[in-house]
Structures are given as C-alpha cells and as structure tokens.
Design an enzyme around this catalytic site. Structure first.
Site, PDB file in Angstrom:
ATOM      1  N   LYS A  61      60.649  50.954  29.960  1.00  0.00           N
ATOM      2  CA  LYS A  61      60.933  51.575  28.654  1.00  0.00           C
ATOM      3  C   LYS A  61      62.240  52.343  28.746  1.00  0.00           C
ATOM      4  O   LYS A  61      62.379  53.238  29.580  1.00  0.00           O
ATOM      5  CB  LYS A  61      59.766  52.511  28.285  1.00  0.00           C
ATOM      6  CG  LYS A  61      60.011  53.318  27.012  1.00  0.00           C
ATOM      7  CD  LYS A  61      58.842  54.248  26.688  1.00  0.00           C
ATOM      8  CE  LYS A  61      59.199  55.191  25.568  1.00  0.00           C
ATOM      9  NZ  LYS A  61      58.179  56.219  25.318  1.00  0.00           N
ATOM     10  N   GLU A 324      56.413  60.949  20.667  1.00  0.00           N
ATOM     11  CA  GLU A 324      57.434  60.861  21.723  1.00  0.00           C
ATOM     12  C   GLU A 324      56.787  60.693  23.103  1.00  0.00           C
ATOM     13  O   GLU A 324      57.385  61.017  24.124  1.00  0.00           O
ATOM     14  CB  GLU A 324      58.349  62.090  21.698  1.00  0.00           C
ATOM     15  CG  GLU A 324      59.396  62.057  20.576  1.00  0.00           C
ATOM     16  CD  GLU A 324      60.608  61.151  20.863  1.00  0.00           C
ATOM     17  OE1 GLU A 324      60.700  60.606  21.966  1.00  0.00           O
ATOM     18  OE2 GLU A 324      61.447  60.989  19.962  1.00  0.00           O
TER      19      GLU A 324
END
Ligand code: FAD
Length: 483
Positions: A61, A324
């Site tokens: 990621k 987040e």
C-alpha cells in the site's frame, strides 16, 4: 500483537504471558489496511515483507486514493512519502506553492514518488538496491485474520500460553480495585499482576469493570455503522486503497492477493441500514465471497486507557473509524509506550497519567486529521455532506486550517502521527489552496525554481518508470521465500 510484542521484548523467563480469547465471541473480523509504522512493529518482531506476502496474502500500500471527497468527480492520493526534498530548512511544499500559485498550475502528484508509482501500478525495489527492501514508503493491505494467526504461532513458539474460553467473571482487590483474576467459562481461572484489555468494543476490564468513561466524538465523526464484504478479485491488485465518498459516508476498496475487501462506512442518521447494504453489494466489482457483515461503533476513546493494573488496546481503547487505517497503528503505538514504561515492581500513578495523556493526545490529533476530510469539502449535495461541511470542528483544527489556508504553514502539535506531507495532500486534495508560502522559498530566482522543480519532477517520473509492476514484486516475494 500484544502477546507477540511482550514475548519478543520481555520474554517468558521472568514473566508468564497468557492470552484469553473466545471463539464463541470471535473478533471484529475487519481491518485490512495499515500505515507505514507497521514496518517498525514487524521489524521489532523480525517479520519481513516476504513473510507478510507469504503469510497474510498481503499486497503493498502506497497510500489512499480519495474519490469524490472534495467534490464530485475529483480524486487525489494521500501518499506515504514526502513531496520533493527539503531545502533551506523548509519543505519542498513551499517551493511548489510559490511556483504553482504564481503560474496558476496545480500538479502536486508529479513531485511524489509514491503517488507516481501508485498511479502506474508499480511497486518494488530499484535496480542495485537491497532486493529484500522495497524502495518506497509503504504499508500493507493484509488479511487480518491471517496476520493474527501468524502472530499467534509466533507467540506460542516463544512461550505464550493461550486459553480458549470466555471470561465469565472479573475479580478485583476489595481495597485497591486492582484486577486480580478472571474466571473462565471452562471452569478455569487466570490470576495476574497486569492485565491488557484487548476485548474489543465491549472493554471488558477497562469499561465494564473499571468504568474508564468514553469520550464520544460522534458529533464530529458521525459515521457509526459499517457493512463489510469480501469479493473475488477481478484485476491485478492496486498498490493503494481506494476510498470513495458516498451519499452518507464512504466506501473502502482494499485489494489483497486472494480477494478484495469492501465496506460502506456510514451514519445511520442519514441512510437506512438496508439501503446502505444494497448500495455496497451493487458496487462490488467481483462476486461476493460472503454475506455482508454489519458493524456498529461510536467514534471516540476511553477517557483512561491505562487504569490501575489494566491497559486497554485496540477497540477496547477507542475507535476513530477506518478512514486513514489508524486503528492497528494505535495498538502498535500504545504497545511501544507500554514497553517503554513497563512496570518492574508495582504501578506508578504518574506513569499511568503520562500514558493516558500521550495516547489521548494521539487520538485527538488523528481525530482532527479525519474530521478535515469531511469538513474541507465543496460537497453539499446530500444532507450528510451538508452536515459535515457546516459542522463546527475542534478549535485545534480550526486554527490549523486557518494557518494553512493563509500561508501553507503546517502546525505540528505534540504526539502528531500525520505530518506535513499528509496534511498537505489531504487539505489541498479536499480543495484548499493556500494563499501564500514560506518566505525562504523566495530565496531562489525564478529560473532556479523552474530548474529545481523540473529536476524533481523528472527524477520522480524516471524512478517510477524503473520500478517493477506491483504484482511482479509480490510474485518475487513469494518466490524468494519458496527458494
Ligand atoms: C468497519 C471497520 C473497519 C476497520 N478497518 C481498519 C483498517 O482498515 N485498518 C486498521 O488499522 N484498523 C481497522 N479497523 C480496526 C481493526 O479492526 C481493529 O483495530 C483490530 O481488528 C483489532 O481489534 P481488537 O483486537 O481490538 O478487537 P476484536 O477483534 O473485537 O477482538 C476482541 C477479542 O477479545 C475476545 N473477547 C472479548 N470478550 C471476551 C470474553 N468475555 N472472554 C474471552 N474473550 C473475549 C474476543 O474473542 C476477541 O478475540 C476497522 C474496524 C472497523 C469496525
């Protein structure tokens, strides 16, 4: 995570570490995206990127793409990494601001390597670099259940004792209120000096027993429900999470090797639960692999995360919604503080206070960062977005936004997790254009500035071009382990 960390750092020669978990109760079963600090935790345990790829179906990621957040039809990436390089004691961001605001252009993404790689579907190691160390700031998307299995095996191998049974009763010292023992459904009892409450939202010890209290932030972070469902993978895994703003919240899309994780995080005051589930199912790009699962939560945190001889971790300590991917990090962060102040002979109320101050501070900073995603928007097209755009926000955030809007300056409070590049990416991605920049950025001539920014832009583009495709690097990790 707690057992693995304690086993690795304290060992089991002088301590007995016992884990109690109940398959009847189960885990929350979601949480698949992380932030780069996971690498620090893994490094302490000796877990490599290759282990992650092999053991947890992980993909890499590089950040999160936010679609339709600042306005419909707009998208930006919040990357793990900085823009350009610092110069003259200030960040590149101010040089970028000077050039962009004077020229009327706005292309921050071309100055950030992680964004360039993400957009191109690239990830890996540059030629001549250590093949076991990815050359980019990264985190993982992983199967959290497999990560838990992996850490369970890791812990058991290091002497941790595991009980599979529900806790039915908590015993406390009559005088001090300290927790002394837990009764188990199978008739056993576990005594202990120190208890780590990892019991999830219920907060079995920290709340139900010690009544820590809860700081409720749902007026600022109103999402309180989520539907989660995995589906078949239909494309090569992207090296970033996608978060798409919807009428009453947002949807996540997390690419793993063996499936894609999906969820709709929403506020039930603005959309009916069944309707939200239908929307999620209609949005899947592959065949669903399970029925959608509903989760309910209240954003906020326990007023005390360390109370007497109990420390709460994870959902037992609080939850700020998954926007987040900060929850697993907050577990890790609390563990780091716990290790730094691990008691040797008794409990120090000053340590307890300090731990609570630092953790509450971290939660508050993450809270402000998350609220900014909702507050700074041009969207008013649904009642949910109109609420978010016009809601009052904490003073700490109001001041940050004002300072950034005027001069592009970044305010860094104590216990900050997300730094300047993150705030810059999100605030400008959501639509803020600072009106000015730091005066040090004026030290260059126009020609020097043009030359310098062009150099960085070209370096980012040429470096991204030299990286392998994300999937190739995943395959490479699998083969490394196998050979
Ligand atoms: C919708 C959603 C999305 C999320 N996405 C992310 C993400 O992308 N990234 C991220 O970092 N985090 C995410 N999270 C958070 C993440 O899921 C959690 O931080 C993580 O799973 C850790 O959960 P936990 O261990 O604290 O609680 P749980 O998973 O609920 O585990 C609680 C444990 O306590 C045990 N237990 C409870 N009561 C008893 C009892 N009486 N007796 C014995 N055992 C008991 C249970 O058996 C279980 O093992 C998300 C959370 C939600 C709700």
């Amino acid at each position: 995570m707690a057992a693995a960390c304690l086993a690795r750092n304290l060992g089991t020669r002088n301590h007995t570490i016992e884990v109690i978990e109940s398959p009847d109760i189960g885990t929350v079963g979601v949480g698949e995206a992380t932030i780069p600090m996971i690498n620090l935790f893994n490094k302490i345990l000796g877990v490599s990127p290759t282990d992650m790829v092999r053991e947890t179906e992980a993909t890499f990621k590089l950040g999160i793409e936010f679609v339709d957040w600042g306005g419909l039809g707009r998208s930006y990436i919040h990357p793990f990494g900085t823009y350009g390089a610092d110069m003259g004691g200030i960040s590149f961001i101010h040089y970028f601001l000077r050039q962009s605001l004077l020229n009327g252009t706005w292309t921050p993404e071309i100055y950030n390597l992680e964004t360039a790689a993400a957009r191109a579907g690239k990830f890996g190691v540059l030629p001549n670099n250590d093949p076991s160390r990815p050359s980019l700031n990264h985190a993982y998307h992983f199967d959290a259940a497999l990560y838990a299995d992996f850490l369970r095996r890791y812990s058991l191998k290091r002497g941790v004792v595991r009980h599979e049974a529900a806790v039915t009763q908590v015993h406390q010292d009559a005088e001090t209120g300290f927790v002394t023992a837990l009764d188990l459904k199978d008739g056993g009892q576990v005594e202990g000096d120190f208890f780590i409450d990892c019991s999830g939202f219920r907060g079995l010890l920290i709340e139900q027993t010690l009544k820590a209290g809860y700081e409720d932030w749902s007026h600022w972070l109103p999402c309180n429900r989520a539907w989660a469902v995995p589906c078949e993978r239909v494309e090569t895994p992207l090296p970033y999470t996608r978060s798409t703003a919807l009428e009453a919240g947002w949807q996540w899309r997390i690419p793993l090797q063996h499936r894609t994780g999906n969820g709709y995080v929403f506020c039930d005051g603005f959309i009916d639960e069944d309707q939200a589930a239908d929307k999620l199912m209609g949005w899947l790009d592959g065949k669903p692999l399970a029925d959608p699962r509903k989760l309910s939560f209240v954003t906020g945190h326990r007023r005390k995360m360390w109370s007497k001889n109990v420390v709460a971790l994870g959902l037992a300590s609080g939850f700020l919604e998954p926007l987040e991917s900060t929850s697993i990090h907050l577990v890790q962060s609390a563990l780091a503080k716990l290790m730094a102040f691990f008691p040797r002979d008794g409990f120090d109320p000053d340590v307890e206070d300090h731990f609570n101050t630092v953790m509450c501070g971290e939660y508050a900073n993450v809270r402000d960062f998350l609220i900014a995603h909702y507050k700074v928007t041009d969207r008013e097209d649904t009642p949910f977005w109109a609420y978010c755009k016009h809601m009052s926000v904490p003073d700490s955030l109001t001041q940050r936004l004002a300072i950034f809007e005027r001069g592009g300056m970044y305010v860094e409070p104590p216990y900050e997790l997300f730094r300047e590049a993150s705030w810059f990416a999100v605030l400008t991605g959501q639509g803020i254009r600072p009106r000015s920049w730091h005066p040090v950025a004026d030290m260059m001539t126009d020609a020097e500035l043009t030359h310098h920014t062009a150099q960085i832009r070209d370096l980012v583009a040429s470096t991204a071009a030299r990286l392998p495709p994300h999937e190739t690097f995943i395959r490479h990790c699998q083969q490394r382990q196998a050979s």
